[in-house]
Design a protein around this motif. Sequence first.
Motif, PDB file in Angstrom:
ATOM      1  N   ILE A   1      -5.094   4.813  -6.023  1.00 48.93           N
ATOM      2  CA  ILE A   1      -5.816   4.229  -4.898  1.00 48.93           C
ATOM      3  C   ILE A   1      -7.181   3.737  -5.343  1.00 48.93           C
ATOM      4  CG2 ILE A   1      -6.903   4.778  -2.693  1.00 48.93           C
ATOM      5  CD1 ILE A   1      -4.616   6.687  -2.122  1.00 48.93           C
TER       6      ILE A   1
ATOM      7  N   ASP B   1      -8.535   0.024  -5.165  1.00 47.36           N
ATOM      8  CA  ASP B   1      -9.772  -0.222  -4.419  1.00 47.36           C
ATOM      9  C   ASP B   1     -10.764  -1.025  -5.259  1.00 47.36           C
ATOM     10  OD1 ASP B   1      -9.680   0.524  -1.831  1.00 47.36           O
ATOM     11  OD2 ASP B   1     -10.819   2.371  -2.028  1.00 47.36           O
TER      12      ASP B   1
ATOM     13  N   ALA C   1     -11.229   3.290   0.674  1.00 46.08           N
ATOM     14  CA  ALA C   1     -10.476   4.525   0.907  1.00 46.08           C
ATOM     15  C   ALA C   1     -11.424   5.711   0.781  1.00 46.08           C
ATOM     16  CB  ALA C   1      -9.338   4.642  -0.096  1.00 46.08           C
TER      17      ALA C   1
ATOM     18  N   PHE D   1       0.835  -1.192   0.000  1.00 43.02           N
ATOM     19  CA  PHE D   1       0.000   0.000   0.000  1.00 43.02           C
ATOM     20  C   PHE D   1       0.879   1.255   0.000  1.00 43.02           C
ATOM     21  CE2 PHE D   1      -2.323  -3.349   2.255  1.00 43.02           C
ATOM     22  CZ  PHE D   1      -3.403  -3.483   1.412  1.00 43.02           C
TER      23      PHE D   1
ATOM     24  N   GLN E   1       0.238   6.432  -3.237  1.00 44.67           N
ATOM     25  CA  GLN E   1      -0.119   6.519  -4.639  1.00 44.67           C
ATOM     26  C   GLN E   1      -1.009   7.738  -4.838  1.00 44.67           C
ATOM     27  OE1 GLN E   1      -1.492   2.643  -6.284  1.00 44.67           O
ATOM     28  NE2 GLN E   1      -1.192   1.879  -4.204  1.00 44.67           N
TER      29      GLN E   1
ATOM     30  N   ASN F   1      -4.526   9.596  -6.034  1.00 45.30           N
ATOM     31  CA  ASN F   1      -5.910   9.201  -5.785  1.00 45.30           C
ATOM     32  C   ASN F   1      -6.419   8.248  -6.860  1.00 45.30           C
ATOM     33  OD1 ASN F   1      -6.133  10.623  -3.455  1.00 45.30           O
ATOM     34  ND2 ASN F   1      -7.068  12.445  -4.378  1.00 45.30           N
TER      35      ASN F   1
ATOM     36  N   SER G   1      -8.417   8.676   7.161  1.00 42.84           N
ATOM     37  CA  SER G   1      -7.551   9.377   6.207  1.00 42.84           C
ATOM     38  C   SER G   1      -7.763  10.868   6.339  1.00 42.84           C
ATOM     39  CB  SER G   1      -7.868   8.927   4.775  1.00 42.84           C
ATOM     40  OG  SER G   1      -7.103   9.663   3.852  1.00 42.84           O
TER      41      SER G   1
END
Length: 759
Positions: free
Chosen positions: A414, A418, A444, A406, A409, A411, A478
């Motif tokens: 991600i 995801d 996320a 992980f 990275q 968005n 987050s």
Amino acid sequence: MDQQRPLSTVTMAFTVVAYLIFVTARAHVTGVDLSLWPRLICALAMLLLVTAIPKAPSTFIFGLIGVLYVVVLQIGVVINVQGIEKPLFWMLPAGMVIPICAAPLWLTPRHFILGTIAFYLAGLPFVMAVPFTHDDYVLCAMWVAIGIPTATTFHFGFYWFRLNHFLLEEKLLALAATDPLTQLLNRRAFLEQAQQMLSETKGHDDVVSAIFLDIDRFKSLNDQYGHARGDEALMDVTKVLKDAVPAQALVGRLGGEEFAVLIKAPDPDRATGLADTLRILIASIRRPDGFLTASFGVAHRRSNETATELLDRADEALLRAKHAGHNRVFVEQARQVERVRATALDEDNDTRVDEEPVVVTRWGAFDLFTHYQPVYSLSHQKQVGFEALLRGFDQHGTPLRPDKLFAPQSNAGISDLDSLTHHLHLANARKRLPIDCWLFLNVAPSTFIQPGYEQTLAAIVFEAGLDPRGVVLEILESEGVDVEELALAAWRYRGCGFLIAVDDFGTGHSNLDRLLRIQPDFVKLDGALIRAKSRASDQPLLPTIVSLLHRADMLVVVEGIETTEELILAVESNVDFAQGFLLGRPSATLPSAAAVTRRIDHAFDVIAEGRAVRTARFEGQLAPYLAMLNAAAAALTNGASVEEAIAPMAKLELCKRCFVLDDTGRILGQEISGRAGSSADLRLGPLFASQSGRWDHRPYYWKAVANMGTAVFCQPYLSLTSGRASVGVTMAFTCDERVMVVGSELDWTSPHLAWPTVE
């Protein structure tokens, strides 16, 4: 002596072989037939002395065997050179080599001196009987000038080396077997010697009992007053154990603040009595905020039971003692219980084989797999869901660290990961997940707020043959995502049937405002909140946090359950769901629930027993204060002034203040400061004067009015007048047709005071 035995045994046995070779050489060189019986008798005598070395009970016997050995050897040498033309030449090797080679065998310098003298004296009659020539004098001079000094130098040099080596070996063995601080047996050595004690007592009438003890509130001692003070407390407890425990018993420090005692006695009550004696002695040790206490668990050995199994049952009794309020001795339960200190279930009980093939997907150079961790309903005592967790392996099949899998990275990256992860988890869940269980999916925040992703995810769920109402979306903790956007997205996902959970509440940027805006169905508490405690009373905060979230209509999941103590606290705090290594590690196969169900059920049993004990202690500690209320109410009814009526209560140990309230909850007359009132924090000075306040909203007031004429008490609360944990005891009565409430506020911060189960 124990280290010397192998060296002496081997060397002396080899000397017997050398002697037999010497006999054979004598016969071969001279060509004369020899009488073997005297020579074999000497060899046999030396062999018997060799076999006696391993059984020597003392250094004296050990040295005596060595002296006899060299004397017999010298006699054998003399017998072997009888009838030779120049016997002294034949004795030269023996006369010089034997003392030199035997030098390392002697245990002490005294043994060496006595043995060397005995060796030469044994051969002296023969030497004196031989007619001396010039060459014979030279030989004797060589024996004296070379043999004795060399043997002496060799012995003392080797003795010094051996002594230091053996002392170092003993020191290393002691260090490996003892705790460096207390010098008691460490866990490994204790278990080894305990198992040996159990094996030696098979068939005996004596009962072997284990006493497991744990110092109460030891972490708070280290945290508040430093580790040096904690070490001092450990040494104080060690002194008590060394003084009070019989010499033949085993005593060990198993780690941290945990100690164990293994004792043999004619009856099991002896161990229970010893445990109570130790409890009383430890309770007299002072600590900066009062006195040290310890909780004890006692178990008696059952047939064919190992030391580990015995200690596990004592540990279970200790757990019950701690939960019942500390500073107590609990004896094992009659029924068999699970191990209480395990942090993960045995592999055989933890998984079951799945027939369905595993779906694997590719992400860059990595292979991605789905692992599951069970979520249990504590009240239902069953699996109600599984959190799907992503695991990655490189091309060599090596598991990847999470920080590599992980890695930071964009968005977009991600979101791609995801989406790929959700396809993977849902495809695997369709084949493995039970129908009546939720699937917890991590999302996320940046993915969660993407417009339209709720429709995409719902389509993936339907494609996998599942229902969105069986999927719980966990919003990961987050930063950088607006809470308002998360709240709007949560509303859209609910419209598709999904359930919403907020993950890792209590860490990072997760806060109460985030919860109240998103309004999740589940809140997953970080494991750190399990260990959170109040500053003064050292009571856990988890029950209050759970109660707050329940008031906000949110179900509570506690993560990171790793010990039985944490599981018990979760159950007692009214937590709805739990997960953690104790209940099942993440695995590619679904774990079995049988062993976990027994563990949860055991936690309920411990709580039920502890609740009854703590409630009885709590009410017992309040009894004298409740009795004083009746006396104060009677005095006020008979016309005594407020000060006269409540003054006796102020003399009691826990009393902070005494007061009388009128029918509006305001103070009548003057309140009186009690013995514990001086402990109030002077920084809260503006709150000390309470005459102008109104207190009829407090539970201790309206509970008293609701139970007119009966002394009542309330749950511990934070006092507004002292900033400390307190308990209110009150009694309502009528005087001159007016309702009055007489009461006292008690300081409830001492660790020796019982806290009832939270209502």
